[in-house]
Enzyme design. Structure first.
Site, PDB file in Angstrom:
ATOM      1  N   CYS A   1      44.054  60.969  71.525  1.00  0.00           N
ATOM      2  CA  CYS A   1      45.127  61.984  71.042  1.00  0.00           C
ATOM      3  C   CYS A   1      46.292  61.961  72.081  1.00  0.00           C
ATOM      4  O   CYS A   1      46.223  61.241  73.130  1.00  0.00           O
ATOM      5  CB  CYS A   1      44.740  63.509  71.335  1.00  0.00           C
ATOM      6  SG  CYS A   1      43.309  63.907  70.235  1.00  0.00           S
TER       7      CYS A   1
ATOM      8  N   ASN B   1      43.590  66.124  74.831  1.00  0.00           N
ATOM      9  CA  ASN B   1      43.071  64.930  74.738  1.00  0.00           C
ATOM     10  C   ASN B   1      42.084  64.648  75.554  1.00  0.00           C
ATOM     11  O   ASN B   1      41.977  64.867  76.743  1.00  0.00           O
ATOM     12  CB  ASN B   1      44.224  63.974  75.258  1.00  0.00           C
ATOM     13  CG  ASN B   1      44.157  62.584  75.386  1.00  0.00           C
ATOM     14  OD1 ASN B   1      44.729  61.736  76.079  1.00  0.00           O
ATOM     15  ND2 ASN B   1      43.338  62.063  74.648  1.00  0.00           N
ATOM     16  N   GLY B   2      41.106  64.065  74.942  1.00  0.00           N
ATOM     17  CA  GLY B   2      39.661  63.660  75.630  1.00  0.00           C
ATOM     18  C   GLY B   2      38.491  64.094  74.648  1.00  0.00           C
ATOM     19  O   GLY B   2      38.558  64.150  73.668  1.00  0.00           O
TER      20      GLY B   2
ATOM     21  N   ASP C   1      43.982  37.929  73.369  1.00  0.00           N
ATOM     22  CA  ASP C   1      43.547  39.411  72.903  1.00  0.00           C
ATOM     23  C   ASP C   1      43.411  40.215  74.131  1.00  0.00           C
ATOM     24  O   ASP C   1      42.908  39.548  75.281  1.00  0.00           O
ATOM     25  CB  ASP C   1      42.759  39.443  71.749  1.00  0.00           C
ATOM     26  CG  ASP C   1      43.012  40.477  70.745  1.00  0.00           C
ATOM     27  OD1 ASP C   1      44.107  41.433  71.164  1.00  0.00           O
ATOM     28  OD2 ASP C   1      42.384  40.683  69.773  1.00  0.00           O
ATOM     29  N   ASP C   2      43.603  41.478  73.951  1.00  0.00           N
ATOM     30  CA  ASP C   2      43.379  42.431  74.977  1.00  0.00           C
ATOM     31  C   ASP C   2      41.516  42.731  75.077  1.00  0.00           C
ATOM     32  O   ASP C   2      41.087  43.190  76.021  1.00  0.00           O
ATOM     33  CB  ASP C   2      44.159  43.406  74.979  1.00  0.00           C
ATOM     34  CG  ASP C   2      44.100  44.255  73.704  1.00  0.00           C
ATOM     35  OD1 ASP C   2      42.889  44.955  73.483  1.00  0.00           O
ATOM     36  OD2 ASP C   2      44.836  44.219  72.986  1.00  0.00           O
TER      37      ASP C   2
ATOM     38  N   CYS D   1      37.287  54.594  85.653  1.00  0.00           N
ATOM     39  CA  CYS D   1      36.090  54.533  84.694  1.00  0.00           C
ATOM     40  C   CYS D   1      36.159  53.282  83.941  1.00  0.00           C
ATOM     41  O   CYS D   1      37.198  52.854  83.345  1.00  0.00           O
ATOM     42  CB  CYS D   1      36.086  55.688  83.680  1.00  0.00           C
ATOM     43  SG  CYS D   1      34.658  55.599  82.472  1.00  0.00           S
TER      44      CYS D   1
ATOM     45  N   TYR E   1      44.840  48.527  77.129  1.00  0.00           N
ATOM     46  CA  TYR E   1      45.278  48.593  75.922  1.00  0.00           C
ATOM     47  C   TYR E   1      46.020  49.859  75.345  1.00  0.00           C
ATOM     48  O   TYR E   1      46.804  49.747  74.696  1.00  0.00           O
ATOM     49  CB  TYR E   1      44.004  48.404  74.962  1.00  0.00           C
ATOM     50  CG  TYR E   1      44.198  48.374  73.427  1.00  0.00           C
ATOM     51  CD1 TYR E   1      44.862  47.868  72.714  1.00  0.00           C
ATOM     52  CD2 TYR E   1      43.369  49.576  72.847  1.00  0.00           C
ATOM     53  CE1 TYR E   1      45.088  47.889  71.537  1.00  0.00           C
ATOM     54  CE2 TYR E   1      43.487  49.547  71.626  1.00  0.00           C
ATOM     55  CZ  TYR E   1      44.183  48.863  70.855  1.00  0.00           C
ATOM     56  OH  TYR E   1      44.169  49.147  69.435  1.00  0.00           O
TER      57      TYR E   1
ATOM     58  N   CYS F   1      32.037  54.717  74.230  1.00  0.00           N
ATOM     59  CA  CYS F   1      32.771  55.511  74.953  1.00  0.00           C
ATOM     60  C   CYS F   1      32.380  56.899  74.654  1.00  0.00           C
ATOM     61  O   CYS F   1      32.272  57.316  73.390  1.00  0.00           O
ATOM     62  CB  CYS F   1      34.357  55.382  75.061  1.00  0.00           C
ATOM     63  SG  CYS F   1      35.231  56.575  76.052  1.00  0.00           S
TER      64      CYS F   1
HETATM   65  S1  SF4 Z   1      36.756  53.007  80.449  1.00  0.00           S
HETATM   66 FE1  SF4 Z   1      35.516  54.978  80.265  1.00  0.00          FE
HETATM   67  S2  SF4 Z   1      36.961  56.496  79.509  1.00  0.00           S
HETATM   68 FE2  SF4 Z   1      37.711  54.401  79.019  1.00  0.00          FE
HETATM   69  S3  SF4 Z   1      37.050  53.540  77.289  1.00  0.00           S
HETATM   70 FE3  SF4 Z   1      35.673  52.858  78.548  1.00  0.00          FE
HETATM   71  S4  SF4 Z   1      33.814  54.399  78.734  1.00  0.00           S
HETATM   72 FE4  SF4 Z   1      35.509  55.386  77.574  1.00  0.00          FE
END
Ligand code: SF4
Length: 509
Positions: A41, A144-145, A392-393, A480, A289, A429
């Site tokens: 989002c 967002n999250g 590519d990323d 993260c 990305y 994720c």
């Molecule tokens: S780095 Fe952490 S928050 Fe980002 S997509 Fe990967 S698991 Fe999700």
């Protein structure tokens, strides 16, 4: 508390006599689900009595379109009845809003949202901002999250939220804050009490009759920035990314800190730290990305960071080739960085159709099967007979990369050396990015050598985890990177783990 709301709400009708046709799902044009993680989002908020707040929100969301293409919404607040106005609908920002709709959204304060569904299905009832009535008036929440304790929140609310209409964690957040307001707390107290019950990733923008709130979770997993509008009064803007400030001429001031709440109203901006020991853990995928390359994080554009990823990749995994090119658009900065360090000339090799997702006509079955060509077409005269490095990323499932390699071979490419400017994605994720469950992630099931065979490339290399974090120029502990390591900064409850961490839960990995 229930009963008559203190402040009425004007809901602009969510459909017209002749609603716009729904565009064809872009994923069905390119052969199924996207082979990239999808951003959840974009959020935007502005307090600006001297400005047309709804219009600023519109352009802010327009700049944040890449963060969610399923629905868009804006809520505005006025000081006279009906106090709150809201319009939200499925579709892109430019499809949802027209000048005549924005005119129906007057007010000094606006909250906007653009959504891609990670929890809750893709329906207009799940579109945001979420509007909830409280004893102090309405609140409009944009999130967002992703929370990881929705079951618990739902149980806590069971008796007090009979009117839950959506299937999203965001609605649970709005109703939790409402519960605290209705039991006597003021807006600030209720927001902090609510946040203390939320576990997971949340960057929130909340409109109320008394002011605008901006809140970031204790780890700051999703971004949220503060901007200052040009003008004689100090008027503030909140947005997921700085590109949304640029478009409305606002100056970037700073990030909302992890575990910080900002309260914006006529008196200006006040900051509150509601967590004792916040720990910075920005999602590194935002850097690689998700976020727009012209957005600024940690004092530089993400374009520059992504270029450095390509430079590091060329140092770690060089290749002999005639050309370097990118999978457009997201691979371009890294491909340029790779070309610069390797000394191999950079070219365009694939041309992207920028209007995928804007057709209203379903493709034929044969076109669907061709899949990738709806989106990317190779430059045959440039590529035929050449050895190429394609950058590519990320690779998630590997389906698109495989089709792409076939397209390049058909175009006469002699050798394909694939370079990926992030490490292998091995874990899903849980914090607001739509990745597949673990069994769908190609790097969770196969070694790099096996992926090389599967894709049909002559060589394949991923950037190392340390190379990726070193290129940030920041403390690696401040990110993260769980989808590359499985080291989740916020613990994932067992039932949720079982739904996505399939290989680890079954002992296969
Ligand atoms: S780095 Fe952490 S928050 Fe980002 S997509 Fe990967 S698991 Fe999700």
């Amino acid at each position: 508390m229930s009963g008559k709301p203190l402040h009425p709400v004007a809901l602009v009708p969510t459909c017209d006599a002749l609603p716009p046709p729904a565009p064809v799902n872009p994923h069905s044009l390119t052969g199924g689900r996207p082979d990239k993680p999808e951003e959840a989002c974009g959020v935007f908020g502005v307090y600006a009595p001297e400005h047309p707040a709804a219009k600023l929100a519109y352009f802010g969301l327009y700049a944040l379109q890449h963060r969610g293409q399923e629905s868009a919404g804006i809520a505005t607040f006025t000081t006279t009845e009906p106090y709150v106005h809201c319009y939200k609908q499925m579709g892109l920002v430019a499809q949802v809003f027209r000048e005549d709709i924005l005119v129906e959204l007057p007010g000094h304060l606006a909250v906007g949202h653009t959504r891609y569904s990670t929890t809750g299905s893709s329906r207009v009832v799940n579109a945001q901002p979420i509007l909830v009535q409280t004893r102090l008036g309405a609140l409009a929440l944009a999130h967002n999250g992703n929370l990881v304790n929705t079951l618990e929140l739902r149980q806590n609310l069971a008796a007090d939220a009979p009117d839950l209409v959506s299937t999203t964690d965001s609605e649970l957040m709005a109703w939790t804050i409402r519960q605290y307001v209705n039991t006597g707390s003021d807006w600030l107290e209720a927001a902090i009490q609510g946040c203390q019950t939320f576990q997971g990733a949340f960057s929130l923008v909340i409109g109320t009759p008394a002011g605008l709130l901006g809140i970031r979770d204790p780890y700051g997993i999703r971004p949220l920035v503060i901007g200052l509008l040009e003008g004689t009064s100090r008027r503030y803007v909140l947005a997921s990314e700085t590109c949304a400030l640029d478009i409305i001429g606002a100056e970037y001031l700073r990030d909302v800190e992890p575990g910080e709440l900002v309260w914006i109203n006529e008196a200006g901006l006040a900051s509150f730290h509601w967590v004792e020991r916040p720990a910075r853990k920005l999602c590194v995928f935002e850097m690689i990305y998700f976020a727009r390359p012209d957005s600024v994080m940690h004092g530089e554009s993400l374009y520059s960071y992504r270029r450095r990823l390509g430079e590091a990749l060329a140092q770690e995994s060089p290749a002999e080739a005639d050309w370097v090119f990118a999978v457009p658009d997201s691979g371009i900065p890294a491909a340029i960085g790779f070309a610069q360090v390797s000394g191999i000339p950079y070219t365009e090799g694939l041309i992207k159709n920028r209007y995928v997702g804007r057709t209203f006509i379903q493709p034929t079955q044969a076109m669907r099967e061709a899949g990738i060509r709806m989106k990317l077409n190779p430059l045959r005269d440039v590529l035929a007979g050449k050895r190429v490095v394609i950058v590519d990323d990320s690779i998630v499932r590997g389906t698109t990369s495989r089709k792409l390699v076939r397209v390049l071979r058909d175009a006469g490419v002699r050798e394909v050396h694939m370079r990926i400017s992030s490490p292998p994605v091995t874990h899903p994720c849980f914090y607001g990015i739509d990745t597949d469950s673990q069994d769908q992630l190609i790097a969770a099931r196969k070694s790099v050598a096996e992926i090389t065979d599967h894709l049909g490339v002559d060589s394949l290399a991923f950037l190392s985890w340390s190379g990726m974090l070193k290129a940030t120029g920041e403390n690696p502990q401040e990110f993260c990177s769980a989808c590359f390591t499985g080291d989740y900064p916020i613990p994932i409850p067992q039932p949720l783990k079982q739904s996505k961490l399939i290989l680890e839960q079954t002992g296969i990995r």
